[in-house]
Design a protein around this motif. Structure first.
Motif, short mmCIF file in Angstrom:
data_model
loop_
_atom_site.label_atom_id
_atom_site.label_comp_id
_atom_site.label_asym_id
_atom_site.label_seq_id
_atom_site.Cartn_x
_atom_site.Cartn_y
_atom_site.Cartn_z
N GLY A 84 75.07 18.79 57.21
CA GLY A 84 74.23 20.09 57.38
C GLY A 84 73.93 20.70 55.99
N GLY A 85 73.08 21.74 56.09
CA GLY A 85 72.98 22.72 55.00
C GLY A 85 72.20 22.05 53.90
N THR A 86 71.37 21.11 54.09
CA THR A 86 70.84 20.23 52.84
C THR A 86 69.73 21.04 52.47
N GLY A 87 68.98 21.85 53.46
CA GLY A 87 67.64 22.39 53.47
C GLY A 87 66.50 21.95 54.28
N LYS A 88 67.10 21.42 55.25
CA LYS A 88 66.05 20.91 56.47
C LYS A 88 65.21 22.13 56.74
N SER A 89 65.68 23.09 57.26
CA SER A 89 64.64 24.29 57.88
C SER A 89 63.93 24.84 56.61
N THR A 90 64.37 24.88 55.67
CA THR A 90 63.85 25.44 54.28
C THR A 90 62.48 24.65 54.01
N VAL A 91 62.96 23.25 54.00
CA VAL A 91 61.58 22.23 53.56
C VAL A 91 60.65 22.33 54.66
N ALA A 110 68.92 19.42 64.01
CA ALA A 110 70.25 20.04 63.50
C ALA A 110 70.90 18.80 62.68
N ALA A 111 72.01 19.46 62.18
CA ALA A 111 72.83 18.52 61.37
C ALA A 111 73.52 17.51 62.35
N GLY A 112 73.85 16.25 61.96
CA GLY A 112 74.60 15.32 62.86
C GLY A 112 73.46 14.53 63.33
N ASN A 123 66.51 17.04 47.72
CA ASN A 123 66.22 18.60 47.48
C ASN A 123 67.49 19.13 46.61
N ARG A 124 67.10 20.07 46.15
CA ARG A 124 68.04 21.03 45.09
C ARG A 124 68.48 20.20 44.07
N VAL A 125 67.58 19.59 43.23
CA VAL A 125 67.84 18.84 42.18
C VAL A 125 67.58 19.60 41.04
N VAL A 177 60.72 14.91 45.38
CA VAL A 177 61.99 15.63 44.67
C VAL A 177 61.44 17.24 44.52
N ILE A 178 62.72 17.67 45.34
CA ILE A 178 62.36 19.43 45.17
C ILE A 178 63.51 20.14 44.37
N PRO A 179 63.09 20.92 43.33
CA PRO A 179 64.09 21.20 42.52
C PRO A 179 65.02 22.36 43.09
N GLU A 180 66.30 22.47 42.70
CA GLU A 180 67.07 23.70 42.84
C GLU A 180 66.14 24.96 42.29
N SER A 181 65.96 25.81 43.28
CA SER A 181 65.02 26.75 42.89
C SER A 181 65.66 28.48 43.54
N GLU A 233 63.45 30.89 43.65
CA GLU A 233 62.52 31.31 44.16
C GLU A 233 62.53 30.96 45.71
N ILE A 234 62.86 29.65 45.84
CA ILE A 234 63.16 29.23 47.33
C ILE A 234 64.24 30.10 47.86
N GLN A 235 65.23 30.31 47.42
CA GLN A 235 66.55 30.92 47.94
C GLN A 235 65.92 32.40 48.17
N HIS A 236 65.30 33.14 47.35
CA HIS A 236 65.02 34.45 47.66
C HIS A 236 63.81 34.79 48.42
N SER A 237 62.91 33.69 48.48
CA SER A 237 61.96 33.92 49.59
C SER A 237 62.12 33.55 50.90
N ALA A 238 63.15 32.29 50.90
CA ALA A 238 63.49 32.01 52.21
C ALA A 238 64.52 33.26 52.88
N ALA A 239 65.27 33.87 52.04
CA ALA A 239 66.15 34.95 52.81
C ALA A 239 65.77 36.22 52.96
N1 LIG Z 1 65.52 23.78 47.00
C1 LIG Z 1 66.38 24.64 47.13
N2 LIG Z 1 66.66 25.64 45.97
C2 LIG Z 1 67.62 26.49 46.29
N3 LIG Z 1 68.26 26.77 47.54
C3 LIG Z 1 67.96 25.84 48.47
C4 LIG Z 1 66.89 24.91 48.40
N4 LIG Z 1 66.72 24.32 49.77
C5 LIG Z 1 67.53 25.12 50.49
N5 LIG Z 1 68.20 26.13 49.98
C6 LIG Z 1 69.18 27.02 50.81
O1 LIG Z 1 70.14 26.30 51.28
C7 LIG Z 1 70.57 26.91 52.13
C8 LIG Z 1 70.55 25.98 53.41
O2 LIG Z 1 69.29 25.78 53.69
P1 LIG Z 1 68.87 25.24 55.18
O3 LIG Z 1 69.21 26.32 56.01
O4 LIG Z 1 67.30 24.95 55.05
O5 LIG Z 1 69.69 24.18 55.32
P2 LIG Z 1 69.75 23.01 56.72
O6 LIG Z 1 69.87 21.53 56.42
O7 LIG Z 1 68.51 23.63 57.52
O8 LIG Z 1 71.07 23.59 57.48
P3 LIG Z 1 71.55 23.30 59.13
O9 LIG Z 1 72.26 21.82 58.88
O10 LIG Z 1 72.55 24.20 59.16
O11 LIG Z 1 70.40 23.05 59.88
C9 LIG Z 1 69.78 28.10 52.44
O12 LIG Z 1 70.39 29.09 51.73
C10 LIG Z 1 68.49 27.91 51.55
O13 LIG Z 1 68.04 29.00 51.01
#
Ligand SMILES: Nc1ncnc2c1ncn2[C@@H]1O[C@H](COP(=O)(O)OP(=O)(O)OP(=O)(O)O)[C@@H](O)[C@H]1O
Ligand SMILES: [Mg+2]
Length: 244
Positions: free
Chosen positions: A13-20, A120-122, A171-173, A199-203, A205-211
Motif C-alpha cells: 500500500g501507499g505507493t502512489g496508485k491513486s495519485t498516479v 486497493a493495496a494487496g 514512483n517517488r524516485v 519513472v516518476i520523481p519524488e515531487s 509539487e505532487i504532494q502539495h497539489s494532491a493534498a
Molecule cells: N511522486 C510522488 N512524490 C511525492 N509524493 C508522492 C508521490 N506519489 C505519491 N505521493 C504521496 O504518497 C502518499 C500515498 O499516495 P497514494 O494515496 O496515491 O498511494 P496509494 O498507493 O493509492 O495508497 P493506498 O494503497 O492506501 O491506496 C500521498 O501522500 C501522496 O501525496
C-alpha cells in the motif's frame, strides 16, 4: 468508442496508485481523451481529494456495484482536470464482485476512451475483480526492496491469470533511491519482471497539489513524467524522462 481498461495496482500500500491514477487520467484527458477513473477501494479513499471532487459526490462505487444506482449517477467531473470523470470509493464497506464490476465497465466503455481502475493495496477483491476486466495493468511501485518484491507477487498473479500487458511505473524516485538497497532501475525491472513504462520523481509539487486538490503545475519534472506516461500509452515512442 470502446474504452481501454487500465488497472492500477501495487501489492504493497501507499505507493502512489491513486495519485498516479488521477494525474495520468488528467494528462490523458488533456490529450483529448475521455477518461473515467474508478476508485475500487473503500475506507482508504483518496481519489476524491486529489481530483477535487470531494464534497461533490452523492453516489459512490459501492452504490453502483450493489445495484443501488446506475453507473452514470455516480460519475462526477473533476473540476481540476477537465475531461476526467471520477467514480469515488465509499468511506467504508462495500463488496467488490467481479460480475458487478464487469457489468459497470460494459455499460461505461462505449462513452470513454480510457477507464482507469485504481485498486486497493494487496491482492484482495478489488485487485481480483479489476484484473478480470483490464486490458493492461500498471504496477505503481516505489524503489525499495519490499515494495518491489510485493510488486513481483502482484505481477506473477496478473501474468498467471492471463494478463499479457503488465507495465512497471517506478514512483517517488529521488537522488537517494539507488546505489544502496536497490542498485538501479534495472534491478527494479528485473525484480518485478515487467516492462518499464514510466519513472516518476519524488515531487513536492505532487504532494502539495494532491493534498489541496489542485492541478499539478505544468513545467515541473513530475508533470513531464506523467505526460510522457500518457503519451506512451497513446502509442508515442518517447525516451523516459529520467532525471532527478
Ligand atoms: N511522486 C510522488 N512524490 C511525492 N509524493 C508522492 C508521490 N506519489 C505519491 N505521493 C504521496 O504518497 C502518499 C500515498 O499516495 P497514494 O494515496 O496515491 O498511494 P496509494 O498507493 O493509492 O495508497 P493506498 O494503497 O492506501 O491506496 C500521498 O501522500 C501522496 O501525496
Ligand atoms: Mg489509493
Amino acid at each position: 468508442m470502446s474504452a481501454r481498461i487500465l488497472m492500477v495496482a501495487s501489492g504493497k500500500g501507499g505507493t502512489g496508485k491513486s495519485t498516479v491514477s488521477v494525474l495520468l487520467g488528467g494528462r490523458l484527458a488533456a490529450a483529448g481523451k475521455k477518461v473515467l477513473l474508478i476508485e475500487l477501494d473503500s475506507g482508504l479513499r483518496s481519489v476524491d481529494i486529489i481530483s477535487g471532487v470531494y464534497g461533490k459526490t452523492v453516489y459512490d462505487i459501492s452504490d453502483v456495484l450493489s445495484g443501488r444506482c446506475e453507473g452514470d449517477k455516480a460519475v462526477v467531473e473533476s473540476p481540476v482536470y477537465k475531461g476526467l470523470s471520477v467514480i469515488s470509493a465509499p468511506y467504508e464497506g462495500g463488496e467488490v464482485r467481479p460480475e458487478a464490476l464487469r457489468r459497470l465497465i460494459g455499460r461505461m466503455a462505449p462513452y470513454f476512451d480510457f477507464i482507469l481502475v485504481d485498486t486497493a493495496a494487496g491482492l484482495g477483491a478489488p485487485f481480483q475483480a479489476a484484473r478480470t476486466v483490464s486490458d493492461m495493468a500498471l504496477l505503481v511501485l516505489t524503489p525499495d526492496p519490499v515494495t518491489l518484491r510485493d510488486g513481483r507477487i502482484a505481477a506473477d498473479e496478473l501474468v498467471n491469470g492471463g494478463c499479457k500487458n503488465v507495465r512497471l511505473v517506478v514512483n517517488r524516485v529521488g537522488p537517494a533511491s539507488f546505489g544502496g538497497a536497490v542498485r538501479d532501475l534495472d534491478e527494479c525491472i528485473d525484480t518485478v519482471a515487467a516492462q518499464l513504462i514510466a519513472v516518476i520523481p519524488e515531487s513536492a509539487e505532487i504532494q502539495h497539489s494532491a493534498a489541496q486538490g489542485m492541478a499539478l503545475p505544468a513545467g515541473c519534472l513530475a508533470f513531464k513524467a506523467l505526460d510522457n506516461l500518457a503519451r506512451r500509452l497513446l502509442g508515442e515512442q518517447l525516451a523516459l524522462a529520467v532525471r532527478w
